[in-house]
Design an enzyme around this catalytic site. Structure first.
Site, short mmCIF file in Angstrom:
data_model
loop_
_atom_site.label_atom_id
_atom_site.label_comp_id
_atom_site.label_asym_id
_atom_site.label_seq_id
_atom_site.Cartn_x
_atom_site.Cartn_y
_atom_site.Cartn_z
N CYS A 1 39.86 -7.90 -52.88
CA CYS A 1 40.62 -6.80 -52.28
C CYS A 1 42.12 -7.08 -52.30
CB CYS A 1 40.13 -6.53 -50.86
SG CYS A 1 40.29 -7.95 -49.77
N SER B 1 33.31 -17.66 -41.50
CA SER B 1 33.98 -18.70 -40.72
C SER B 1 34.27 -18.22 -39.29
CB SER B 1 35.30 -19.09 -41.40
OG SER B 1 36.10 -17.95 -41.58
N ASP C 1 32.43 -11.52 -50.82
CA ASP C 1 33.40 -10.49 -50.44
C ASP C 1 34.52 -11.12 -49.62
OD1 ASP C 1 34.67 -8.10 -49.93
OD2 ASP C 1 33.25 -7.44 -48.40
N1 SAH Z 1 31.53 -8.20 -46.50
C1 SAH Z 1 32.09 -7.63 -45.28
C2 SAH Z 1 33.59 -7.78 -45.18
C3 SAH Z 1 34.12 -9.16 -45.36
S1 SAH Z 1 35.73 -9.39 -44.77
C4 SAH Z 1 31.68 -6.18 -45.18
O1 SAH Z 1 31.18 -5.59 -46.16
O2 SAH Z 1 31.87 -5.60 -44.12
C5 SAH Z 1 35.99 -11.09 -45.06
C6 SAH Z 1 35.31 -12.03 -44.09
O3 SAH Z 1 35.56 -13.35 -44.56
C7 SAH Z 1 35.81 -11.98 -42.66
O4 SAH Z 1 34.73 -11.71 -41.79
C8 SAH Z 1 36.38 -13.39 -42.39
O5 SAH Z 1 36.05 -13.88 -41.10
C9 SAH Z 1 35.66 -14.22 -43.44
N2 SAH Z 1 36.38 -15.41 -43.92
C10 SAH Z 1 37.69 -15.57 -44.19
N3 SAH Z 1 37.94 -16.79 -44.72
C11 SAH Z 1 36.75 -17.44 -44.78
C12 SAH Z 1 36.34 -18.72 -45.27
N4 SAH Z 1 37.20 -19.57 -45.79
N5 SAH Z 1 35.02 -19.02 -45.19
C13 SAH Z 1 34.13 -18.15 -44.69
N6 SAH Z 1 34.46 -16.93 -44.24
C14 SAH Z 1 35.75 -16.57 -44.29
#
Ligand code: SAH
Length: 391
Positions: free
Chosen positions: A334, A247, A294
């Protein structure tokens, strides 16, 4: 001066939990600092104390100590010793050097990105020690640079100032980190957490190795909540295409740069709310071979647990429906408020509701440089499952 605990506070420290809440403290010094912690029968340990914080007491040494500061620095030395081989042997590594309470260093997180260190010391008692901390880190690690990144809004709750300042060397705008065969750019002094999510590093490498080992050649991948695209980059050589979803436009911009850096030409980027997008894809009957989920911590507070579990179930259920037989779902949580057993129960519930037969291929947690204290559930927060949809 010392901290005097209530009987409940005493029981907590005896049970080897380092945090004592304000409500379990009878006497508290007025100024933040390092103080002995006592019950009626004498000293139980030494702690970083902050009367302005709800977690007023954070023990770093259990039992008495003649020289508590020396004990604190010994904790730092042993944390660094534990990572020394990894730090020395790989100049490009992304590595967590200290993991706060789990290394008996209250609130102190230090991540190394290709030997550029990002420090977050979120306990007031560290403030006057930062100069010495920088010197000790330099003496032990000969880092390229060290930056105190004290810009988290959480600091205000502790009555701490927000600032970013160098502790040693000149920190460049970004570092290039190596993760297996993947290279990625970490912004130093910006981006989420200290710049990247190192806790998932070993799981990302594992997913790449798993795909190689099963001889995956081709197929469609979906990396939901992708951030900088690090799961997608591990999958990219094994699949025809990988679609990243986040997002945050900034996250996807970073992911695009990383894709270019790795000459990964089979990635696409979608800025969207994952909940909406998964629903749309399900309606459209799309099918994938590998899906990664994730998400951020859905449960920030304990009271959010039920709502968080429902949200985890929703995304996992939809992801399972998008997978072809033989497809893989790599899924994580997490939130430390969602315990491991609940996470697996939630997954089993999602599989049952999706009418899918699912095999658990791997049950994993956070990377090895994020250790856990058995008596401190807050330190075992990351759950990671690799699921295979059989039919
Ligand atoms: N998989 C990544 C870490 C993910 S952190 C790695 O291994 O480095 C979680 C991510 O989810 C963030 O980048 C955040 O911007 C995104 N996020 C949070 N809420 C969201 C939503 N409702 N839809 C899509 N993305 C989202």
């Amino acid at each position: 001066m010392k901290v005097v605990l209530t009987p409940r506070g005493v029981r907590r420290v005896l049970a080897r939990h380092p945090w004592v809440w304000q409500s379990d403290v009878l006497e508290l010094p007025e100024e933040p600092g390092i103080y002995p912690v006592a019950g009626r029968r004498g000293v139980l340990g030494w702690a970083m104390v902050n009367p302005r914080s709800l977690i007023s007491v954070r023990v770093f040494h259990f039992g008495d100590a003649d020289d508590p500061l020396a004990a604190l620095w010994r904790n730092l030395d042993s944390a660094l010793d534990f990572r020394r081989v990894a730090y020395r042997s790989n100049e490009q590594a992304g590595l967590r050097l200290t993991f706060a309470e789990a290394d008996l260093l209250p609130g102190l997180v230090i991540d190394s990105y290709a030997r550029h260190l990002v420090v977050q010391a979120h306990a007031a008692a560290w403030e006057p020690l930062l100069g010495e901390l920088g010197e000790r880190l330099q003496a032990a690690l000969a880092a390229n640079s060290i930056l105190a990144r004290h810009d988290s809004p959480l600091r205000e709750k502790e009555g701490l100032e927000r600032y970013v300042r160098p502790l040693a060397g000149a920190t460049p705008a970004a570092a290039l980190v190596g993760e297996g065969r993947v290279r990625y750019r970490v912004e130093l002094g910006a981006g989420q957490k200290t710049g990247a999510f190192l806790d998932q590093r070993d799981n990302r490498l594992f997913l790449g190795e798993f795909l190689a080992a099963r001889g995956q050649r081709g197929g469609r991948g979906l990396d939901v909540f992708s951030y900088q695209g690090l799961f997608a980059l591990q999958m990219s050589p094994h699949l025809d295409s990988v679609e990243l979803v986040d997002s945050s436009a900034a996250a996807l911009a970073a992911a695009r740069e990383n894709a270019a850096l790795n000459r990964a030409e089979n990635l696409t980027f979608t800025e969207a709310n994952a909940f909406d997008l998964l629903r749309q894809k399900e309606r459209a009957g799309e099918q994938y071979d590998v899906v990664v989920l994730d998400p951020p911590a859905f449960a920030a507070r304990k009271s959010d647990r039920q709502r968080a579990l429902a949200a985890y179930k929703e995304v996992n259920l939809r992801a399972l429906k998008l997978l072809r037989p033989g497809g893989l779902l790599a899924t994580a949580s997490c939130s430390h408020h969602v315990h491991e057993a609940e996470f697996y129960e939630m997954l089993a519930g999602a599989a049952a509701d999706a009418h899918r037969l699912v095999r658990l291929r791997a049950r994993r947690g956070q990377a090895w440089d994020h250790p856990m204290l058995l008596t401190v559930p807050e330190t075992h927060y990351l759950k990671f499952a690799l699921l295979e949809v059989l039919s």
